[in-house]
Design a protein around this motif. Structure first.
Motif, PDB file in Angstrom:
ATOM      1  N   GLU A  51      -1.718   2.397   5.328  1.00  0.00           N
ATOM      2  CA  GLU A  51      -0.362   2.149   5.401  1.00  0.00           C
ATOM      3  C   GLU A  51       0.543   2.433   4.532  1.00  0.00           C
ATOM      4  O   GLU A  51       0.120   2.501   3.479  1.00  0.00           O
ATOM      5  CB  GLU A  51      -0.361   0.784   5.872  1.00  0.00           C
ATOM      6  CG  GLU A  51      -0.853   0.029   7.051  1.00  0.00           C
ATOM      7  CD  GLU A  51      -0.634   0.421   8.335  1.00  0.00           C
ATOM      8  OE1 GLU A  51       0.357   0.532   8.530  1.00  0.00           O
ATOM      9  OE2 GLU A  51      -1.666   0.810   9.326  1.00  0.00           O
ATOM     10  N   VAL A  52       1.823   2.606   4.862  1.00  0.00           N
ATOM     11  CA  VAL A  52       2.802   2.995   3.677  1.00  0.00           C
ATOM     12  C   VAL A  52       2.770   2.070   2.667  1.00  0.00           C
ATOM     13  O   VAL A  52       2.868   2.463   1.496  1.00  0.00           O
ATOM     14  CB  VAL A  52       4.066   3.407   4.146  1.00  0.00           C
ATOM     15  CG1 VAL A  52       4.883   2.095   4.775  1.00  0.00           C
ATOM     16  CG2 VAL A  52       5.027   4.304   3.410  1.00  0.00           C
ATOM     17  N   ASP A  53       2.575   0.820   2.782  1.00  0.00           N
ATOM     18  CA  ASP A  53       2.627  -0.110   1.745  1.00  0.00           C
ATOM     19  C   ASP A  53       1.579   0.101   0.759  1.00  0.00           C
ATOM     20  O   ASP A  53       1.449  -0.266  -0.426  1.00  0.00           O
ATOM     21  CB  ASP A  53       2.526  -1.568   2.259  1.00  0.00           C
ATOM     22  CG  ASP A  53       3.747  -2.103   3.074  1.00  0.00           C
ATOM     23  OD1 ASP A  53       4.786  -1.447   2.935  1.00  0.00           O
ATOM     24  OD2 ASP A  53       3.507  -3.053   3.859  1.00  0.00           O
ATOM     25  N   ASP A  54       0.316   0.603   1.298  1.00  0.00           N
ATOM     26  CA  ASP A  54      -0.856   0.880   0.392  1.00  0.00           C
ATOM     27  C   ASP A  54      -0.380   1.806  -0.804  1.00  0.00           C
ATOM     28  O   ASP A  54      -1.281   1.977  -1.884  1.00  0.00           O
ATOM     29  CB  ASP A  54      -1.912   1.754   0.993  1.00  0.00           C
ATOM     30  CG  ASP A  54      -2.436   0.481   2.080  1.00  0.00           C
ATOM     31  OD1 ASP A  54      -2.317  -0.533   1.929  1.00  0.00           O
ATOM     32  OD2 ASP A  54      -2.994   1.137   3.090  1.00  0.00           O
ATOM     33  N   LEU A  56       1.877   1.435  -2.936  1.00  0.00           N
ATOM     34  CA  LEU A  56       2.321   0.588  -3.879  1.00  0.00           C
ATOM     35  C   LEU A  56       1.301   0.183  -4.709  1.00  0.00           C
ATOM     36  O   LEU A  56       1.565  -0.512  -5.676  1.00  0.00           O
ATOM     37  CB  LEU A  56       3.180  -0.599  -3.373  1.00  0.00           C
ATOM     38  CG  LEU A  56       4.613   0.228  -2.344  1.00  0.00           C
ATOM     39  CD1 LEU A  56       5.179  -1.130  -1.959  1.00  0.00           C
ATOM     40  CD2 LEU A  56       5.402   1.089  -3.254  1.00  0.00           C
ATOM     41  N   ASP A  57      -0.017   0.193  -4.212  1.00  0.00           N
ATOM     42  CA  ASP A  57      -1.095  -0.146  -4.969  1.00  0.00           C
ATOM     43  C   ASP A  57      -1.396   0.637  -6.113  1.00  0.00           C
ATOM     44  O   ASP A  57      -2.518   0.301  -6.887  1.00  0.00           O
ATOM     45  CB  ASP A  57      -2.318  -0.150  -4.076  1.00  0.00           C
ATOM     46  CG  ASP A  57      -2.122  -1.228  -2.812  1.00  0.00           C
ATOM     47  OD1 ASP A  57      -1.493  -2.022  -3.062  1.00  0.00           O
ATOM     48  OD2 ASP A  57      -2.913  -1.309  -1.940  1.00  0.00           O
ATOM     49  N   ASP A  83       7.195   6.463   8.387  1.00  0.00           N
ATOM     50  CA  ASP A  83       7.181   5.063   7.683  1.00  0.00           C
ATOM     51  C   ASP A  83       7.677   4.962   6.475  1.00  0.00           C
ATOM     52  O   ASP A  83       7.844   4.011   5.950  1.00  0.00           O
ATOM     53  CB  ASP A  83       5.740   4.607   7.802  1.00  0.00           C
ATOM     54  CG  ASP A  83       5.192   4.520   9.068  1.00  0.00           C
ATOM     55  OD1 ASP A  83       5.996   4.095  10.232  1.00  0.00           O
ATOM     56  OD2 ASP A  83       3.976   4.288   9.331  1.00  0.00           O
ATOM     57  N   MET A  84       7.700   6.044   5.591  1.00  0.00           N
ATOM     58  CA  MET A  84       8.352   6.117   4.401  1.00  0.00           C
ATOM     59  C   MET A  84       9.730   6.014   4.358  1.00  0.00           C
ATOM     60  O   MET A  84      10.255   5.813   3.403  1.00  0.00           O
ATOM     61  CB  MET A  84       7.826   7.444   3.748  1.00  0.00           C
ATOM     62  CG  MET A  84       6.162   7.822   3.284  1.00  0.00           C
ATOM     63  SD  MET A  84       5.798   9.495   2.949  1.00  0.00           S
ATOM     64  CE  MET A  84       6.455   9.442   1.285  1.00  0.00           C
ATOM     65  N   MET A  87      11.341   2.965   2.303  1.00  0.00           N
ATOM     66  CA  MET A  87      10.440   2.217   1.440  1.00  0.00           C
ATOM     67  C   MET A  87      10.670   2.406  -0.092  1.00  0.00           C
ATOM     68  O   MET A  87      11.720   3.247  -0.465  1.00  0.00           O
ATOM     69  CB  MET A  87       9.053   3.184   1.587  1.00  0.00           C
ATOM     70  CG  MET A  87       8.170   2.525   2.635  1.00  0.00           C
ATOM     71  SD  MET A  87       7.683   0.846   2.478  1.00  0.00           S
ATOM     72  CE  MET A  87       6.579   0.945   0.838  1.00  0.00           C
ATOM     73  N   ASP A  88      10.600   1.467  -0.885  1.00  0.00           N
ATOM     74  CA  ASP A  88      10.958   1.368  -2.237  1.00  0.00           C
ATOM     75  C   ASP A  88       9.721   1.746  -2.886  1.00  0.00           C
ATOM     76  O   ASP A  88       8.788   1.118  -3.194  1.00  0.00           O
ATOM     77  CB  ASP A  88      11.493  -0.075  -2.482  1.00  0.00           C
ATOM     78  CG  ASP A  88      11.799  -0.074  -3.941  1.00  0.00           C
ATOM     79  OD1 ASP A  88      11.880   0.895  -4.910  1.00  0.00           O
ATOM     80  OD2 ASP A  88      12.004  -1.430  -4.383  1.00  0.00           O
ATOM     81  N   PHE A  89      10.078   2.898  -3.617  1.00  0.00           N
ATOM     82  CA  PHE A  89       9.047   3.669  -4.389  1.00  0.00           C
ATOM     83  C   PHE A  89       9.386   3.817  -5.713  1.00  0.00           C
ATOM     84  O   PHE A  89       8.951   4.590  -6.955  1.00  0.00           O
ATOM     85  CB  PHE A  89       8.427   5.321  -4.056  1.00  0.00           C
ATOM     86  CG  PHE A  89       7.989   5.270  -2.684  1.00  0.00           C
ATOM     87  CD1 PHE A  89       6.730   4.621  -2.415  1.00  0.00           C
ATOM     88  CD2 PHE A  89       8.610   5.720  -1.680  1.00  0.00           C
ATOM     89  CE1 PHE A  89       6.206   4.743  -0.963  1.00  0.00           C
ATOM     90  CE2 PHE A  89       8.199   6.102  -0.438  1.00  0.00           C
ATOM     91  CZ  PHE A  89       6.769   5.390   0.116  1.00  0.00           C
ATOM     92  N   GLY A 123      13.030   7.379  -1.870  1.00  0.00           N
ATOM     93  CA  GLY A 123      12.554   6.062  -2.026  1.00  0.00           C
ATOM     94  C   GLY A 123      12.466   5.687  -3.554  1.00  0.00           C
ATOM     95  O   GLY A 123      12.282   4.378  -3.843  1.00  0.00           O
TER      96      GLY A 123
END
Length: 182
Positions: A51-54, A56-57, A83-84, A87-89, A123
């Motif tokens: 998932e896009v949240d991954d 951030l790992d 999905d991006m 998003m906050d990158f 992002g």
């Protein structure tokens, strides 16, 4: 001096996230992982399994995408690119590599790299890492160009496959040096 030495030895958790339909982008991702894992913890992930949240790992991202048809992203990246959005990158350094066919699609060669770059920058991701020269390529236009350079490593397994290994090795040496800044 002591602080610089400690920084040089810092191991980063690197996410190498790729999408691959024919296996060329996956093979390049594996080669990149092999080079970077000499100094960092590298984790390979197929973009269709996360998932896009991954994103951030990881402390550093290496994102691999190919361009298909007439300027389209590789199929597994289509939903991820959507999905991006939003998003906050912020503060996440990233580098991009791409596969394409410069002779078959000279007007859209490496557009996929440009699409990923734009999403990451929008992002707040930290770009301008691993930019490479366009020397040795034959194309007309590309979304993968930023200020006259590729926004990452441009690979063309179809027409310049014999250059892939050398290009990956050279690029990874540059990345390893640039990663010391983070």
């Amino acid at each position: 001096m002591k602080h610089e030495l400690i920084r040089e030895l810092q191991v980063m958790k690197v996410g190498i996230i790729y999408g691959s339909s024919t296996g060329n982008t996956q093979t390049a991702a594996e080669m990149i992982s092999e080079h970077l894992s000499a100094e960092h913890e590298c984790i390979l992930k197929d973009v269709d399994s996360i998932e896009v949240d991954d994103f951030l790992d990881y402390e550093f991202l290496v994102l691999g995408i190919s361009t298909w048809y007439i300027g389209e992203p590789q199929d597994d990246w289509i939903d991820m690119l959507d999905d991006m959005d939003g998003m906050d990158f912020k503060g996440i350094p990233f580098a991009i590599f791409g596969q394409g066919d410069q002779l078959g699609y000279p007007d859209t060669y490496q557009d996929g790299m440009g699409m990923v770059y734009e999403k990451m920058i929008n992002g707040g991701g930290v770009g301008n890492i691993g930019f490479t020269s366009t020397d040795g390529y034959d194309f007309d236009e590309s979304k993968g160009l930023i200020d006259g350079q590729w926004c990452g490593l441009s690979l063309d397994e179809d027409n310049q496959g014999e250059m892939t290994e050398e290009r990956v090795e050279s690029w990874c040496k540059v990345l390893l040096e640039e990663m010391k800044k983070f």
